[in-house]
Design a protein around this motif. Structure first.
Motif, short mmCIF file in Angstrom:
data_model
loop_
_atom_site.label_atom_id
_atom_site.label_comp_id
_atom_site.label_asym_id
_atom_site.label_seq_id
_atom_site.Cartn_x
_atom_site.Cartn_y
_atom_site.Cartn_z
N ALA A 12 0.83 -1.21 0.00
CA ALA A 12 0.00 0.00 0.00
C ALA A 12 0.86 1.26 0.00
O ALA A 12 0.59 2.22 -0.74
CB ALA A 12 -0.94 0.00 1.21
N LEU A 13 1.91 1.27 0.82
CA LEU A 13 2.81 2.42 0.84
C LEU A 13 3.47 2.63 -0.52
O LEU A 13 3.58 3.76 -1.00
CB LEU A 13 3.89 2.24 1.91
N THR A 14 3.91 1.55 -1.14
CA THR A 14 4.54 1.65 -2.45
C THR A 14 3.55 2.14 -3.50
O THR A 14 3.89 2.97 -4.35
CB THR A 14 5.13 0.28 -2.86
N PHE A 15 2.32 1.67 -3.42
CA PHE A 15 1.28 2.14 -4.34
C PHE A 15 1.09 3.65 -4.21
O PHE A 15 1.06 4.38 -5.21
CB PHE A 15 -0.04 1.41 -4.07
N LEU A 16 0.99 4.12 -2.97
CA LEU A 16 0.82 5.56 -2.74
C LEU A 16 2.06 6.34 -3.18
O LEU A 16 1.94 7.43 -3.75
CB LEU A 16 0.53 5.82 -1.26
N ARG A 22 0.11 13.80 -4.93
CA ARG A 22 -0.08 13.41 -3.52
C ARG A 22 -1.55 13.50 -3.12
O ARG A 22 -1.87 13.66 -1.95
CB ARG A 22 0.76 14.32 -2.61
N LYS A 23 -2.44 13.37 -4.10
CA LYS A 23 -3.87 13.45 -3.80
C LYS A 23 -4.33 12.20 -3.06
O LYS A 23 -3.78 11.12 -3.27
CB LYS A 23 -4.67 13.62 -5.09
N PRO A 24 -5.34 12.35 -2.21
CA PRO A 24 -5.86 11.18 -1.48
C PRO A 24 -6.39 10.10 -2.43
O PRO A 24 -7.01 10.40 -3.44
CB PRO A 24 -7.00 11.77 -0.64
N GLY A 52 2.85 9.18 11.20
CA GLY A 52 3.09 10.49 10.63
C GLY A 52 3.54 10.45 9.18
O GLY A 52 3.90 11.47 8.61
N TYR A 53 3.51 9.27 8.58
CA TYR A 53 3.89 9.14 7.18
C TYR A 53 2.71 9.28 6.24
O TYR A 53 2.86 9.64 5.08
CB TYR A 53 4.57 7.79 6.91
N LEU A 54 1.52 8.98 6.75
CA LEU A 54 0.30 9.07 5.94
C LEU A 54 -0.65 10.09 6.53
O LEU A 54 -0.71 10.27 7.74
CB LEU A 54 -0.44 7.72 5.92
N GLY A 55 -1.40 10.70 5.64
CA GLY A 55 -2.50 11.56 6.04
C GLY A 55 -3.78 10.97 5.47
O GLY A 55 -3.73 10.09 4.61
N SER A 56 -4.90 11.45 5.95
CA SER A 56 -6.17 10.96 5.42
C SER A 56 -7.15 12.13 5.32
O SER A 56 -7.05 13.12 6.05
CB SER A 56 -6.75 9.86 6.29
N GLY A 62 -11.85 11.80 -0.83
CA GLY A 62 -11.02 11.48 0.32
C GLY A 62 -10.24 10.19 0.13
O GLY A 62 -10.34 9.51 -0.88
N GLY A 63 -9.45 9.88 1.13
CA GLY A 63 -8.63 8.68 1.12
C GLY A 63 -7.33 8.93 1.85
O GLY A 63 -7.23 9.84 2.67
N TYR A 64 -6.35 8.13 1.53
CA TYR A 64 -5.03 8.24 2.16
C TYR A 64 -4.01 8.79 1.18
O TYR A 64 -4.11 8.58 -0.02
CB TYR A 64 -4.57 6.87 2.68
N TYR A 65 -3.00 9.47 1.73
CA TYR A 65 -1.94 10.03 0.90
C TYR A 65 -0.67 10.11 1.74
O TYR A 65 -0.71 10.12 2.97
CB TYR A 65 -2.32 11.43 0.39
N LEU A 66 0.47 10.13 1.06
CA LEU A 66 1.75 10.27 1.75
C LEU A 66 1.96 11.71 2.20
O LEU A 66 1.72 12.64 1.42
CB LEU A 66 2.92 9.88 0.83
N ILE A 67 2.38 11.89 3.42
CA ILE A 67 2.71 13.21 3.94
C ILE A 67 4.19 13.50 3.67
O ILE A 67 4.55 14.60 3.31
CB ILE A 67 2.43 13.30 5.45
#
Length: 136
Positions: A12-16, A22-24, A52-56, A62-67
């Motif tokens: 999941a992290l690699t996908f993001l 950096r959109k959710p 602290g690596y991801l935001g939502s 909406g969704g998750y994104y890398l900070i």
């Protein structure tokens, strides 16, 4: 053996990280692309968000994104957050040390000596690998 939680978290992290912006991204999209149960992925992403690596973002779009930049996300932290201690036995753990009940002398213990080598080699890889190194 690597847990599914850690394997899916890395995917999941690699996908993001591979996203050009950096959109959710909705959990459903990540889960579908990486073939992960959406409910399980939600739990994993919540754990990673606390690092602290991801935001939502909630709601439409909406969704998750890398900070943080992928080069600022070390595998040592990711592995410890998702997998727990890097050491295979507690008597060689740097952050979760506990003396083994069945071992009166760690310095003379053959298992201890071997596991120190295993821990150190794993740490060498994790310390010199960031999320950026996993990107396609």
């Amino acid at each position: 053996m690597l847990s599914k939680k850690t394997k899916y978290g890395l995917k999941a992290l690699t996908f993001l990280a591979n996203r050009p912006d950096r959109k959710p991204i909705a959990i459903a999209e990540i889960a579908d692309h990486e073939n992960i149960s959406q409910k399980f992925l939600e739990s994993i992403l919540l754990t990673l968000r606390r690092t602290g690596y991801l935001g939502s973002k909630k709601g439409k779009g909406g969704g998750y994104y890398l900070i943080k930049d992928p080069s600022e996300i070390p595998m040592t932290t990711v592995m410890r957050v998702l997998e727990g201690p890097i050491a295979m036995v507690s008597c060689v753990s740097l952050n979760f040390y506990e003396q083994c009940e069945d071992c009166p002398d760690e310095q003379a213990c053959s298992v201890h000596k071997l596991m120190l080598k295993v821990r150190d080699s794993a740490l060498e890889v994790y310390r010199h690998t960031t999320l950026a190194d996993l990107m396609v």
